[in-house]
Design an enzyme around this catalytic site. Structure first.
Site, mmCIF file in Angstrom:
data_model
loop_
_atom_site.group_PDB
_atom_site.id
_atom_site.type_symbol
_atom_site.label_atom_id
_atom_site.label_comp_id
_atom_site.label_asym_id
_atom_site.label_seq_id
_atom_site.Cartn_x
_atom_site.Cartn_y
_atom_site.Cartn_z
ATOM 1 N N SER A 96 0.848 -1.179 0.000
ATOM 2 C CA SER A 96 0.000 0.000 0.000
ATOM 3 C C SER A 96 0.885 1.231 0.000
ATOM 4 O O SER A 96 2.031 1.181 -0.457
ATOM 5 C CB SER A 96 -0.952 -0.035 1.194
ATOM 6 O OG SER A 96 -2.071 0.783 0.944
ATOM 7 N N CYS B 222 -3.518 -2.689 3.585
ATOM 8 C CA CYS B 222 -4.277 -3.919 3.413
ATOM 9 C C CYS B 222 -3.760 -4.924 4.435
ATOM 10 O O CYS B 222 -2.614 -4.850 4.865
ATOM 11 C CB CYS B 222 -4.113 -4.489 2.009
ATOM 12 S SG CYS B 222 -4.759 -3.432 0.695
ATOM 13 N N HIS C 28 0.905 15.926 1.766
ATOM 14 C CA HIS C 28 0.977 17.155 0.982
ATOM 15 C C HIS C 28 0.770 18.323 1.932
ATOM 16 O O HIS C 28 -0.050 18.244 2.853
ATOM 17 C CB HIS C 28 -0.098 17.187 -0.119
ATOM 18 C CG HIS C 28 -0.073 15.998 -1.023
ATOM 19 N ND1 HIS C 28 0.865 15.816 -2.009
ATOM 20 C CD2 HIS C 28 -0.872 14.899 -1.066
ATOM 21 C CE1 HIS C 28 0.647 14.670 -2.631
ATOM 22 N NE2 HIS C 28 -0.408 14.098 -2.077
#
Length: 268
Positions: free
Chosen positions: A116, A144, A121
């Protein structure tokens, strides 16, 4: 609605559940002059540049027991930064990672997940004319397998000095046991707040909006304490006249309430 905890499931193949945590934080300040506003943006860019953000996300990977496959990082002009980390299954799995409780600060592997990613940001910006400046960071942890990314939440909260936090958690898809029975969630969760230490929750006003039947959980938190000096950049409240202090405090609180409630508030 109570969600049962399913431990040691015998699955048919891979655990296909996807668990996603979105952590959004805001820092608010008042910078009186154009020079001070520019200085605030430069300060934020230095404090939360791509190198430091990479260090934070690397620690998140350690907490959830992930191996890092690849890192992409970038500082932007005129401001802001992004980091994306591709991660794979870790070597260790601890059943305590499924408990609905706060996760650790980074000191040991505590969980297991499968391929994953983790991303961040940043968005520093200033109001064009009233001196208000804000810094926002968006972090997404998607996993996951057994481990919930909520175990990284305690560390993330301690990594940022946040006036406002918004957290969303969702479990998607399903996995099957060896008899073919579908499981749409494999761990107990009633609230994201159960993954936040009590000492932290005492400092914030908090609101939950949960849709249990869809495995969607939402929590937002607003800092209770307000000391004007903590929100001034380039000046202190002793440099301001009492009337100016009141006006600045009103602007700052209005900004914080608008962000917290997600709507514009008319001037009184």
């Amino acid at each position: 609605m109570e969600i049962k905890s399913f431990k040691k499931l015998k699955l048919y193949g891979f655990n296909n559940l996807t668990k996603s945590l979105s952590f959004n934080m805001y820092d608010i300040c008042y910078a009186k002059t154009d020079e001070d506003r520019k200085g605030y943006i430069e300060y934020i860019d230095e404090q939360y540049n791509a190198e430091r953000l990479t260090s934070i996300l690397t620690n998140v990977s350690d907490i959830i027991g992930a191996n890092i496959l690849n890192i992409a990082k970038q500082d932007y002009e005129p401001q802001g930064a992004s980091v994306t980390i591709l991660i794979s299954e870790g070597d260790e799995y601890n059943e305590q990672s499924e408990n609905e409780s706060p996760g650790p600060l980074p000191n040991s592997l505590v969980g297991h997940l499968d391929k994953s990613h983790i991303t961040v940001h940043t968005y520093p910006e200033s109001h064009p004319d009233d001196g208000i400046s804000t810094f926002r960071a968006d972090i997404d942890v998607s996993t996951c397998g057994h481990i919930s990314p909520l175990k990284a939440l305690n560390y993330l909260i301690h990594s940022f000095e946040s006036d406002i936090m918004t957290m969303d958690y969702r479990v998607r898809g399903f996995t099957r046991d060896v008899n073919g029975r579908k499981y749409f969630i494999d761990h107990k969760i009633n609230s994201i707040q159960n993954y936040i230490p009590g000492s932290t929750k005492e400092k914030y006003h908090a609101i939950d909006v949960n849709v249990y039947q869809e495995s969607i959980f939402h929590t937002k938190m607003l800092l209770k304490e307000f000391d004007l000096d903590n929100y001034l950049f380039g000046i202190s409240k002793k440099d301001l006249a009492p009337s100016e202090r009141r006006k600045i405090k009103q602007r700052l609180k209005k900004e914080m309430m608008e962000i917290f409630y997600g709507r514009n508030i008319a001037k009184v």
